[in-house]
Design a protein around this motif. Sequence first.
Motif, short mmCIF file in Angstrom:
data_model
loop_
_atom_site.label_atom_id
_atom_site.label_comp_id
_atom_site.label_asym_id
_atom_site.label_seq_id
_atom_site.Cartn_x
_atom_site.Cartn_y
_atom_site.Cartn_z
N GLY A 152 11.72 55.80 14.59
CA GLY A 152 13.04 55.76 14.53
C GLY A 152 13.86 56.81 15.40
O GLY A 152 14.89 56.37 16.04
N VAL A 153 13.41 58.06 15.87
CA VAL A 153 14.48 58.76 16.45
C VAL A 153 14.22 58.61 17.92
O VAL A 153 15.29 58.60 18.47
CB VAL A 153 13.88 60.39 16.28
N VAL A 154 13.15 58.10 18.27
CA VAL A 154 12.91 57.84 19.89
C VAL A 154 13.80 56.72 20.10
O VAL A 154 14.40 56.31 20.99
CB VAL A 154 11.44 57.54 20.20
N SER A 155 13.54 55.56 18.95
CA SER A 155 14.52 54.51 19.20
C SER A 155 15.78 54.56 19.21
O SER A 155 16.28 54.02 20.11
CB SER A 155 14.02 53.41 18.29
N ALA A 156 16.23 55.65 18.35
CA ALA A 156 17.80 55.80 18.58
C ALA A 156 18.11 56.43 19.76
O ALA A 156 19.12 55.90 20.55
CB ALA A 156 18.19 56.84 17.40
N PHE A 157 17.41 57.44 20.37
CA PHE A 157 17.46 58.03 21.61
C PHE A 157 17.78 57.03 22.81
O PHE A 157 18.63 56.85 23.57
CB PHE A 157 16.68 59.21 21.87
N LEU A 158 16.65 56.05 22.80
CA LEU A 158 16.54 54.93 23.73
C LEU A 158 17.68 54.13 23.66
O LEU A 158 18.36 53.91 24.75
CB LEU A 158 15.22 54.25 23.53
N HIS A 177 18.00 54.18 11.63
CA HIS A 177 16.89 54.26 12.06
C HIS A 177 16.13 53.14 11.09
O HIS A 177 15.48 53.41 10.07
CB HIS A 177 16.19 55.48 11.78
N VAL A 178 16.38 51.90 11.58
CA VAL A 178 15.75 50.62 11.09
C VAL A 178 14.41 50.34 11.08
O VAL A 178 14.02 50.63 12.48
CB VAL A 178 16.72 49.41 11.45
N GLN A 179 13.49 50.22 10.29
CA GLN A 179 11.99 49.91 10.58
C GLN A 179 12.01 48.52 10.68
O GLN A 179 12.59 47.81 9.87
CB GLN A 179 11.32 50.64 9.47
N GLY A 180 10.84 48.27 11.22
CA GLY A 180 10.56 46.74 11.18
C GLY A 180 11.28 45.73 11.78
O GLY A 180 11.09 44.63 11.38
N VAL A 181 12.06 46.13 12.95
CA VAL A 181 12.99 45.10 13.69
C VAL A 181 12.51 45.09 15.01
O VAL A 181 11.90 46.33 15.59
CB VAL A 181 14.49 45.56 13.42
N VAL A 182 12.97 44.20 15.99
CA VAL A 182 13.02 44.36 17.29
C VAL A 182 14.08 44.42 17.96
O VAL A 182 15.10 43.91 17.35
CB VAL A 182 12.30 43.13 17.96
N THR A 183 14.42 45.39 18.81
CA THR A 183 15.88 45.75 19.19
C THR A 183 15.79 45.43 20.87
O THR A 183 14.92 45.79 21.39
CB THR A 183 16.36 47.24 19.13
N VAL A 184 16.45 44.69 21.41
CA VAL A 184 16.57 44.12 22.85
C VAL A 184 17.66 44.80 23.43
O VAL A 184 18.77 44.80 22.96
CB VAL A 184 16.58 42.50 22.83
N LEU A 185 17.15 45.47 24.43
CA LEU A 185 18.09 46.68 25.01
C LEU A 185 18.15 46.01 26.51
O LEU A 185 17.26 45.84 27.13
CB LEU A 185 17.63 47.96 24.94
N ARG A 238 13.51 63.62 27.89
CA ARG A 238 12.20 63.11 27.87
C ARG A 238 12.60 61.50 28.08
O ARG A 238 11.65 60.86 28.77
CB ARG A 238 11.15 63.27 26.84
N CYS A 239 13.21 60.99 27.07
CA CYS A 239 13.75 59.53 27.15
C CYS A 239 14.35 59.20 28.22
O CYS A 239 13.98 57.91 28.99
CB CYS A 239 14.55 59.34 25.83
N ARG A 240 15.25 59.88 28.85
CA ARG A 240 15.92 59.43 30.06
C ARG A 240 15.02 59.56 31.20
O ARG A 240 14.92 58.58 32.07
CB ARG A 240 16.90 60.64 30.47
#
Length: 82
Positions: free
Chosen positions: A22-28, A45-53, A4-6
């Motif tokens: 967290g889990v979806v974020s980890a997969f992405l 699974h860090v909460q409250g952050v922004v991750t730039v990919l 689904r993420c792919r």
Amino acid sequence: MEARCRAYLTSLTQPTVIISHGVVSAFLRGIICGLSLDEIAALPHVQGVVTVLSGGQARVLDTTEAAEAYLAQSLAIDPPAA
């Protein structure tokens, strides 16, 4: 979850803001960074952050200063149209 993420990532046609748990974020993050399923499972699974990919890399912006520095750098590279 991986399929689904792919599929979702494949559907994107422009820079996108994604808000997830967290889990979806980890997969992405793992898919974009080319990680194996075992490596994805080990991601925090860090909460409250922004991750730039971008460019196969993940960058965590976990403070106001980090976010401001990222925005300043981004605007210097690609300024908005006048």
